[in-house]
Design a protein around this motif. Sequence first.
Motif, PDB file in Angstrom:
ATOM      1  N   VAL A 146       0.818  -1.209   0.000  1.00  0.00           N
ATOM      2  CA  VAL A 146       0.000   0.000   0.000  1.00  0.00           C
ATOM      3  C   VAL A 146       0.854   1.263   0.000  1.00  0.00           C
ATOM      4  N   GLY A 147       0.395   2.247  -0.756  1.00  0.00           N
ATOM      5  CA  GLY A 147       0.886   3.617  -0.685  1.00  0.00           C
ATOM      6  C   GLY A 147      -0.326   4.505  -0.524  1.00  0.00           C
ATOM      7  N   HIS A 148      -0.137   5.696   0.053  1.00  0.00           N
ATOM      8  CA  HIS A 148      -1.319   6.535   0.262  1.00  0.00           C
ATOM      9  C   HIS A 148      -1.024   8.024   0.183  1.00  0.00           C
ATOM     10  N   TYR A 149      -2.080   8.744  -0.072  1.00  0.00           N
ATOM     11  CA  TYR A 149      -2.092  10.204  -0.091  1.00  0.00           C
ATOM     12  C   TYR A 149      -1.657  10.739   1.277  1.00  0.00           C
ATOM     13  N   GLU A 172       1.734  11.469  -6.056  1.00  0.00           N
ATOM     14  CA  GLU A 172       1.024  10.232  -6.384  1.00  0.00           C
ATOM     15  C   GLU A 172       1.748   9.406  -7.439  1.00  0.00           C
ATOM     16  N   LYS A 173       2.271  10.051  -8.470  1.00  0.00           N
ATOM     17  CA  LYS A 173       2.957   9.315  -9.541  1.00  0.00           C
ATOM     18  C   LYS A 173       4.149   8.531  -9.002  1.00  0.00           C
ATOM     19  N   LEU A 199      -1.974  -1.341  -3.872  1.00  0.00           N
ATOM     20  CA  LEU A 199      -3.130  -0.491  -3.579  1.00  0.00           C
ATOM     21  C   LEU A 199      -2.677   0.939  -3.353  1.00  0.00           C
ATOM     22  N   TRP A 200      -3.457   1.869  -3.861  1.00  0.00           N
ATOM     23  CA  TRP A 200      -3.256   3.294  -3.633  1.00  0.00           C
ATOM     24  C   TRP A 200      -4.480   3.799  -2.879  1.00  0.00           C
ATOM     25  N   LYS A 210      -2.721   2.213 -17.819  1.00  0.00           N
ATOM     26  CA  LYS A 210      -3.596   2.933 -16.901  1.00  0.00           C
ATOM     27  C   LYS A 210      -3.058   2.765 -15.486  1.00  0.00           C
ATOM     28  N   LEU A 211      -3.309   3.780 -14.644  1.00  0.00           N
ATOM     29  CA  LEU A 211      -2.814   3.710 -13.271  1.00  0.00           C
ATOM     30  C   LEU A 211      -3.614   2.757 -12.420  1.00  0.00           C
ATOM     31  N   PHE A 212      -4.941   2.792 -12.541  1.00  0.00           N
ATOM     32  CA  PHE A 212      -5.793   2.069 -11.614  1.00  0.00           C
ATOM     33  C   PHE A 212      -6.777   1.169 -12.338  1.00  0.00           C
ATOM     34  N   SER A 213      -7.196   0.120 -11.641  1.00  0.00           N
ATOM     35  CA  SER A 213      -8.282  -0.710 -12.153  1.00  0.00           C
ATOM     36  C   SER A 213      -9.581  -0.147 -11.626  1.00  0.00           C
TER      37      SER A 213
END
Length: 136
Positions: free
Chosen positions: A75-78, A87-88, A113-114, A131-134
């Motif tokens: 996991v990474g997060h804001y 974010e990138k 996971l973001w 794409k970055l996210f599903s």
Amino acid sequence: MRKFVTVINCMDGRVQKPVIGYLSAKFSADFVDMITEPGPNKILAENKDHTIIQSIKRRIKISVDNHKSKHIAIVGHYDCAGNPVDEKIHIQQIREAIKVIQSWDLDVNVIGLWINQDWQVEEVRPSHSGKLFSKN
């Protein structure tokens, strides 16, 4: 038999509930083994602090060997205090961290996971997808 999944998550309390909820639902898990470090996606992606990485790996092995976990999330997060980058960069680090974990040959599924600014979970796509996210 109760089903476990494993997460390598930031120690930040704001991300615990969203991650546990997401993984419990996605994998129909009864329990989520939580391995926490400040900015774990950076730690694994940079692959420099061998003491912490070995500690993470040891804890993962306990989850996989003793709890029979078949899924690991990184996991990474804001707004991460332990890894204050945009974010990138977080997404790049998550992708690199996935590769590191996969290199350990644990016979598990590894996902990234973001956690965004609204504390919602977004699954990170592999870098070759474009794409970055599903979509959740």
